[in-house]
Design an enzyme around this catalytic site. Structure first.
Site, PDB file in Angstrom:
ATOM      1  N   HIS A  89       0.831  -1.207   0.000  1.00 34.67           N
ATOM      2  CA  HIS A  89       0.000   0.000   0.000  1.00 34.67           C
ATOM      3  C   HIS A  89       0.869   1.264   0.000  1.00 34.67           C
ATOM      4  CE1 HIS A  89      -2.917   3.031   1.221  1.00 34.67           C
ATOM      5  NE2 HIS A  89      -2.166   3.294   2.284  1.00 34.67           N
ATOM      6  N   ASP A 118       5.233  20.241 -27.982  1.00 35.29           N
ATOM      7  CA  ASP A 118       5.465  18.947 -27.339  1.00 35.29           C
ATOM      8  C   ASP A 118       6.503  19.169 -26.250  1.00 35.29           C
ATOM      9  OD1 ASP A 118       5.598  16.221 -26.672  1.00 35.29           O
ATOM     10  OD2 ASP A 118       5.427  15.600 -28.757  1.00 35.29           O
ATOM     11  N   TRP A 152       7.257   0.827   3.434  1.00 33.91           N
ATOM     12  CA  TRP A 152       7.748   1.550   2.239  1.00 33.91           C
ATOM     13  C   TRP A 152       9.143   2.116   2.474  1.00 33.91           C
ATOM     14  CZ3 TRP A 152       8.565   6.852   0.757  1.00 33.91           C
ATOM     15  CH2 TRP A 152       8.430   7.769   1.785  1.00 33.91           C
ATOM     16  N   SER A 182      12.660   6.475 -14.329  1.00 28.89           N
ATOM     17  CA  SER A 182      11.536   7.057 -15.053  1.00 28.89           C
ATOM     18  C   SER A 182      11.351   8.524 -14.665  1.00 28.89           C
ATOM     19  CB  SER A 182      10.277   6.248 -14.727  1.00 28.89           C
ATOM     20  OG  SER A 182       9.124   7.014 -14.929  1.00 28.89           O
ATOM     21  N   SER A 183      11.339   8.775 -13.340  1.00 33.87           N
ATOM     22  CA  SER A 183      11.118  10.152 -12.884  1.00 33.87           C
ATOM     23  C   SER A 183      12.295  11.049 -13.232  1.00 33.87           C
ATOM     24  CB  SER A 183      10.917  10.187 -11.375  1.00 33.87           C
ATOM     25  OG  SER A 183       9.786   9.476 -11.014  1.00 33.87           O
ATOM     26  N   HIS A 266      12.416  12.946   2.616  1.00 30.02           N
ATOM     27  CA  HIS A 266      11.704  14.171   2.938  1.00 30.02           C
ATOM     28  C   HIS A 266      11.447  15.044   1.702  1.00 30.02           C
ATOM     29  CE1 HIS A 266       9.568  16.991   5.290  1.00 30.02           C
ATOM     30  NE2 HIS A 266      10.162  17.907   4.555  1.00 30.02           N
ATOM     31  N   GLU A 268      11.014  13.976  -1.077  1.00 33.32           N
ATOM     32  CA  GLU A 268       9.960  13.229  -1.773  1.00 33.32           C
ATOM     33  C   GLU A 268       8.569  13.710  -1.345  1.00 33.32           C
ATOM     34  OE1 GLU A 268      10.169  11.075  -4.163  1.00 33.32           O
ATOM     35  OE2 GLU A 268       8.706   9.449  -3.962  1.00 33.32           O
ATOM     36  N   TYR A 270       7.762  16.713  -0.637  1.00 32.38           N
ATOM     37  CA  TYR A 270       7.479  17.929  -1.407  1.00 32.38           C
ATOM     38  C   TYR A 270       7.323  17.613  -2.884  1.00 32.38           C
ATOM     39  CZ  TYR A 270       8.265  19.907   3.005  1.00 32.38           C
ATOM     40  OH  TYR A 270       8.133  20.154   4.326  1.00 32.38           O
ATOM     41  N   SER A 281      -3.261  26.524  -7.126  1.00 26.80           N
ATOM     42  CA  SER A 281      -3.041  27.925  -7.515  1.00 26.80           C
ATOM     43  C   SER A 281      -3.647  28.238  -8.878  1.00 26.80           C
ATOM     44  CB  SER A 281      -1.541  28.237  -7.546  1.00 26.80           C
ATOM     45  OG  SER A 281      -0.957  27.949  -6.309  1.00 26.80           O
ATOM     46  N   HIS A 315      14.544  14.997  10.685  1.00 27.15           N
ATOM     47  CA  HIS A 315      13.402  15.018  11.598  1.00 27.15           C
ATOM     48  C   HIS A 315      12.623  13.706  11.549  1.00 27.15           C
ATOM     49  CE1 HIS A 315      10.650  17.201   8.423  1.00 27.15           C
ATOM     50  NE2 HIS A 315      10.714  15.917   8.202  1.00 27.15           N
ATOM     51  N   HIS A 316      12.949  12.845  10.597  1.00 26.89           N
ATOM     52  CA  HIS A 316      12.354  11.511  10.588  1.00 26.89           C
ATOM     53  C   HIS A 316      13.146  10.556  11.472  1.00 26.89           C
ATOM     54  CE1 HIS A 316       9.531  12.356   7.297  1.00 26.89           C
ATOM     55  NE2 HIS A 316      10.464  13.199   6.901  1.00 26.89           N
ATOM     56  N   THR A 341       5.001  27.986   3.701  1.00 31.69           N
ATOM     57  CA  THR A 341       3.722  27.288   3.555  1.00 31.69           C
ATOM     58  C   THR A 341       2.594  28.206   4.000  1.00 31.69           C
ATOM     59  OG1 THR A 341       4.923  25.285   4.128  1.00 31.69           O
ATOM     60  CG2 THR A 341       2.544  25.122   4.031  1.00 31.69           C
ATOM     61  N   LYS A 344       1.742  30.680   1.350  1.00 28.85           N
ATOM     62  CA  LYS A 344       0.885  30.110   0.318  1.00 28.85           C
ATOM     63  C   LYS A 344      -0.569  30.077   0.768  1.00 28.85           C
ATOM     64  CE  LYS A 344       3.682  26.899  -2.264  1.00 28.85           C
ATOM     65  NZ  LYS A 344       3.617  27.507  -3.576  1.00 28.85           N
ATOM     66  N   ARG A 463       2.035   1.984  15.087  1.00 30.91           N
ATOM     67  CA  ARG A 463       1.787   1.719  13.670  1.00 30.91           C
ATOM     68  C   ARG A 463       2.449   0.406  13.276  1.00 30.91           C
ATOM     69  NH1 ARG A 463       5.742   5.784  10.262  1.00 30.91           N
ATOM     70  NH2 ARG A 463       4.886   4.653   8.478  1.00 30.91           N
TER      71      ARG A 463
HETATM   72  C1  HEM Z   1      -7.836   5.431   0.653  1.00 35.07           C
HETATM   73  C2  HEM Z   1      -7.590   5.823   1.869  1.00 35.07           C
HETATM   74  C3  HEM Z   1      -6.424   5.289   2.678  1.00 35.07           C
HETATM   75  C4  HEM Z   1      -6.502   4.493   3.761  1.00 35.07           C
HETATM   76  C5  HEM Z   1      -7.760   3.943   4.411  1.00 35.07           C
HETATM   77  C6  HEM Z   1      -5.162   4.235   4.197  1.00 35.07           C
HETATM   78  C7  HEM Z   1      -4.836   3.447   5.288  1.00 35.07           C
HETATM   79  C8  HEM Z   1      -3.563   3.142   5.687  1.00 35.07           C
HETATM   80  C9  HEM Z   1      -3.214   2.280   6.762  1.00 35.07           C
HETATM   81  C10 HEM Z   1      -4.208   1.589   7.671  1.00 35.07           C
HETATM   82  C11 HEM Z   1      -1.869   2.213   6.829  1.00 35.07           C
HETATM   83  C12 HEM Z   1      -1.049   1.363   7.763  1.00 35.07           C
HETATM   84  C13 HEM Z   1      -0.508   2.170   8.865  1.00 35.07           C
HETATM   85  C14 HEM Z   1       0.383   1.350   9.702  1.00 35.07           C
HETATM   86  O1  HEM Z   1       0.051   0.198  10.012  1.00 35.07           O
HETATM   87  O2  HEM Z   1       1.446   1.889  10.050  1.00 35.07           O
HETATM   88  C15 HEM Z   1      -1.357   3.055   5.809  1.00 35.07           C
HETATM   89  C16 HEM Z   1      -0.024   3.282   5.583  1.00 35.07           C
HETATM   90  C17 HEM Z   1       0.457   4.142   4.621  1.00 35.07           C
HETATM   91  N1  HEM Z   1      -0.287   4.873   3.702  1.00 35.07           N
HETATM   92 FE1  HEM Z   1      -2.274   4.876   3.541  1.00 35.07          FE
HETATM   93  N2  HEM Z   1      -4.301   4.886   3.380  1.00 35.07           N
HETATM   94  C18 HEM Z   1      -5.032   5.553   2.432  1.00 35.07           C
HETATM   95  C19 HEM Z   1      -4.553   6.374   1.439  1.00 35.07           C
HETATM   96  C20 HEM Z   1      -3.213   6.674   1.255  1.00 35.07           C
HETATM   97  C21 HEM Z   1      -2.715   7.586   0.291  1.00 35.07           C
HETATM   98  C22 HEM Z   1      -3.557   8.372  -0.694  1.00 35.07           C
HETATM   99  C23 HEM Z   1      -1.361   7.606   0.449  1.00 35.07           C
HETATM  100  C24 HEM Z   1      -0.328   8.360  -0.307  1.00 35.07           C
HETATM  101  C25 HEM Z   1      -0.531   9.317  -1.099  1.00 35.07           C
HETATM  102  C26 HEM Z   1      -1.019   6.708   1.498  1.00 35.07           C
HETATM  103  C27 HEM Z   1       0.265   6.470   1.939  1.00 35.07           C
HETATM  104  C28 HEM Z   1       0.594   5.609   2.950  1.00 35.07           C
HETATM  105  C29 HEM Z   1       1.936   5.331   3.380  1.00 35.07           C
HETATM  106  C30 HEM Z   1       3.213   5.957   2.809  1.00 35.07           C
HETATM  107  C31 HEM Z   1       1.848   4.410   4.419  1.00 35.07           C
HETATM  108  C32 HEM Z   1       2.993   3.861   5.233  1.00 35.07           C
HETATM  109  C33 HEM Z   1       3.270   2.463   4.902  1.00 35.07           C
HETATM  110  C34 HEM Z   1       4.395   2.011   5.735  1.00 35.07           C
HETATM  111  O3  HEM Z   1       4.403   2.345   6.927  1.00 35.07           O
HETATM  112  O4  HEM Z   1       5.251   1.333   5.203  1.00 35.07           O
HETATM  113  N3  HEM Z   1      -2.168   6.152   1.983  1.00 35.07           N
HETATM  114  N4  HEM Z   1      -2.412   3.619   5.103  1.00 35.07           N
HETATM  115 CU   LIG Z   2      10.001  15.078   6.604  1.00 34.27          CU
END
Ligand code: HEM
Ligand SMILES: [Cu+2]
Length: 580
Positions: A89, A118, A152, A182-183, A266, A268, A270, A281, A315-316, A341, A344, A463
């Site tokens: 996820h 283009d 992640w 790619s990026s 970090h 990332e 931004y 904007s 800070h992480h 911020t 903005k 978490r």
């Molecule tokens: C659709 C709604 C979403 C729900 C319900 C959701 C739910 C969750 C849950 C339950 C976790 C696990 C937290 C944990 O156990 O530490 C998680 C982790 C995470 N989510 Fe989401 N999320 C959603 C959307 C998003 C979106 C849109 C993003 C990014 C743009 C995102 C990025 C992340 C990241 C980076 C983690 C951390 C994974 C990790 O700790 O390795 N999530 N999310």
């Molecule tokens: Cu940060």
């Protein structure tokens, strides 16, 4: 388009440095023409379709995670499956959705907004897209053997061979390499395009704010990506070739991984939110029917945020042993980011202030963005205070914080952009009724899901755990959160349905349905292969307003010193609602 079209060989009021296409090839048809395309618009659309597919996959994974957490001591999923799910996820959302979706909008709109035909390197642009596809395939391929379980961030030593010998971690490493390349290629392309291919008269001070944001996004990518590419390469050699970069038993250091990861990680954040700021904007002034307040301040704050964002990575890592001077430095520099911020947010609110507001779906998402992102920013100040972070780190408070930032900063902005630009890309409007329904479901669902997670975190819910005991309010808070997640999911589904219906049956949009300010609205919807017949000379940050004014002056019998070209006049005549 049926056959080869003869475009009129008109000149605009000023010399045009670009070749005016006399012969325009007809739009090619069939899937082979899509796979082999180098047209920035088609590549942009493929990016958007692919990244939204990943968004839905990541969303399904999130719902499974939330189902497992809905009640205490649940055994719906095994611990291993749970770990794999939150890893997939997080990785999917960050590397396969938020970052590339911004490239999708950038690909489609940067050339149109700056009046180019283009991107600077169309073939490299296609390469960027296909590298993203490759990264996604490699990563999701790991579903068929053993997906990674390291989150992640894939912290060492958890990601070392001793703990996770599965190939999933290697698939993750290749994902980082492929999507990173790619990026990187894409970022260089954006930079070259914006630096060199602007319409005559479009100085840096007249660059649309979205283009400023994409430029900054590109520079941050160019600075940050090589670091993570190096870091995962070291991880790969540690895992398979006997090196010990992250192995403390042999003179290596797991902290090195954290430094390299967050030096990339970090910025990332931004990289994920700045283009979203750019979309906001663009959207706000159009629906407030007022020029954006403080154009220069918004553009400058984008650059300042990017610069400060490079300074604050540790800070992480407040929970790792560090001298207090270091902690204080990273705390203070993190606070500083609140200044640009705040600038903005102030300017966005001032843009809305006393505007003639049109409550269309893009505006709703933009306003939803401001509220959500503001809360994420405020909780960010808490976790930037290191003694507070010592209490909160690795709890659900942090999970709530970063979802507020990422949903607010990226997802709501992406949806605002989708509703705003869909007419340009498809020639048809998205349904307003479904759009508003989707917005309210998403807004309510989002806050129900994530607001209570702050409390769960304060009550000590860690978490990355697959189950928790039935203590304090954890049961009820988690149940609320899970219900919210399904409401949020439903809201997203409504937009998916809206898109599927409107592609075929939406109301015809015409070139400029919102009476917007930037150049992409000057051409037809969807734009022809060569984008523009004539590129107008740019006289301000709002070229479309200038063009409307010219046409009005002309049709009103007033002799204008700056006559629109016949092409411009034709365009505007096809758009009777035009005003100044
Ligand atoms: C659709 C709604 C979403 C729900 C319900 C959701 C739910 C969750 C849950 C339950 C976790 C696990 C937290 C944990 O156990 O530490 C998680 C982790 C995470 N989510 Fe989401 N999320 C959603 C959307 C998003 C979106 C849109 C993003 C990014 C743009 C995102 C990025 C992340 C990241 C980076 C983690 C951390 C994974 C990790 O700790 O390795 N999530 N999310
Ligand atoms: Cu940060």
């Amino acid at each position: 388009m049926a056959a080869t079209v003869e475009a009129p060989a008109t000149a605009s009021t000023a010399p045009i440095p670009q070749v005016v296409a006399r012969r325009v090839d007809p739009e090619p048809k069939g899937w082979v023409s899509w796979v082999t395309t180098t047209d920035h618009k088609r590549i942009g659309i493929m990016y958007l379709v692919l990244t939204f597919a990943f968004f839905l996959l990541g969303g399904i994974e999130a719902l499974l995670i939330r189902l497992q957490l809905s009640v205490p001591n649940n055994d719906l999923l095994t611990p291993q499956t749970y770990n794999e799910l939150f890893t997939m996820h997080g990785t999917t959302m960050v590397f396969l959705f938020v970052v590339p979706v911004m490239a999708g909008f950038g690909n489609y709109f940067v050339p149109l907004m700056i009046g180019a035909r283009d991107m600077a390197f169309p073939k490299l642009n296609a390469l960027s897209f296909w590298l993203l596809v490759a990264g996604g395939l490699v990563f999701y391929g790991s579903l068929f053997f053993s997906p990674p379980e390291c989150g992640w961030t894939c912290y060492s030593p958890l990601s070392d061979n001793d703990y996770l010998p599965s190939g999933g971690v290697d698939a993750w490493i290749f994902l980082i390499h492929l999507t990173g390349l790619s990026s990187l290629v894409g970022a260089i392309n954006f930079y070259a395009t914006i630096a060199n291919m602007r319409a005559p008269g479009m100085g840096w001070g007249r660059l649309p704010l979205f283009v400023w944001a994409i430029l900054t996004y590109a520079v941050l990518l160019i600075l940050a990506l090589p670091v993570i590419a190096g870091a995962v390469t070291l991880l790969l050699t540690d895992r398979h070739f006997g090196t010990h970069f992250y192995d403390p038993g042999n003179g290596g250091s797991p902290l090195l991984w954290q430094h390299l990861f967050w030096f990339f990680g970090h910025p990332e954040v931004y990289i994920m939110v700045l283009p979203g700021f750019g979309i906001i904007s663009e959207v706000l002034p159009v629906f407030a029917r007022k020029p954006v307040f403080g154009y220069k301040a918004i553009a400058a704050s984008t650059v300042v945020i990017a610069f400060l964002g490079l300074l604050v990575w540790a800070h992480h890592m407040f929970a790792t042993p560090s001298p207090s001077l270091v902690l204080i430095f990273f705390m203070m520099s993190s606070f500083l980011i609140a200044v640009p911020t705040g600038v903005k947010i102030f300017n966005w609110i001032a843009t809305l202030w006393r505007g003639t507001i049109e409550y269309k779906t893009p505006l709703l998402f933009a306003v939803g963005f401001i509220g959500t992102f503001l809360i994420g920013g405020i909780t960010g100040i808490f976790v930037a205070i290191f003694p507070v972070d010592w209490q909160l780190t690795d709890t659900y408070f942090v999970v709530a914080h970063f979802h507020y930032v990422l949903m607010g900063g990226a997802v709501f902005a992406v949806f605002a952009g989708l509703y705003y630009w869909f007419p340009k890309m498809s020639g048809r409007m998205l349904g307003e009724g479904l759009g508003k329904t989707s917005f309210w479901l998403m807004l309510v669902g989002f806050h129900v899901t994530f607001l209570v997670q702050h409390s769960a975190g304060l009550e000590g819910m860690p978490r990355r755990v697959y189950e928790y005991p039935d203590i304090r309010d954890l049961a009820v808070l988690n149940m609320i959160s899970t219900v919210g997640a399904f409401i949020l999911g439903l809201g997203i589904l409504v937009t998916v349905i809206n898109v599927l219906i409107s592609v075929k049956r939406g109301a015809i949009a015409g070139p400029d349905p919102w009476k917007a300010n930037t150049l992409e609205w000057f051409t037809s919807s969807p734009p022809p292969v060569n984008n523009f017949d004539t590129v107008p000379r740019i006289r301000s940050v709002e070229p479309m307003k200038d063009i409307r004014r010219q046409v009005l002056a002309q049709t009103g019998g007033v002799v204008s010193s700056a006559q629109p070209t016949p092409v411009e006049a034709g365009r505007m005549a096809a758009h009777p609602g035009a005003d100044a």
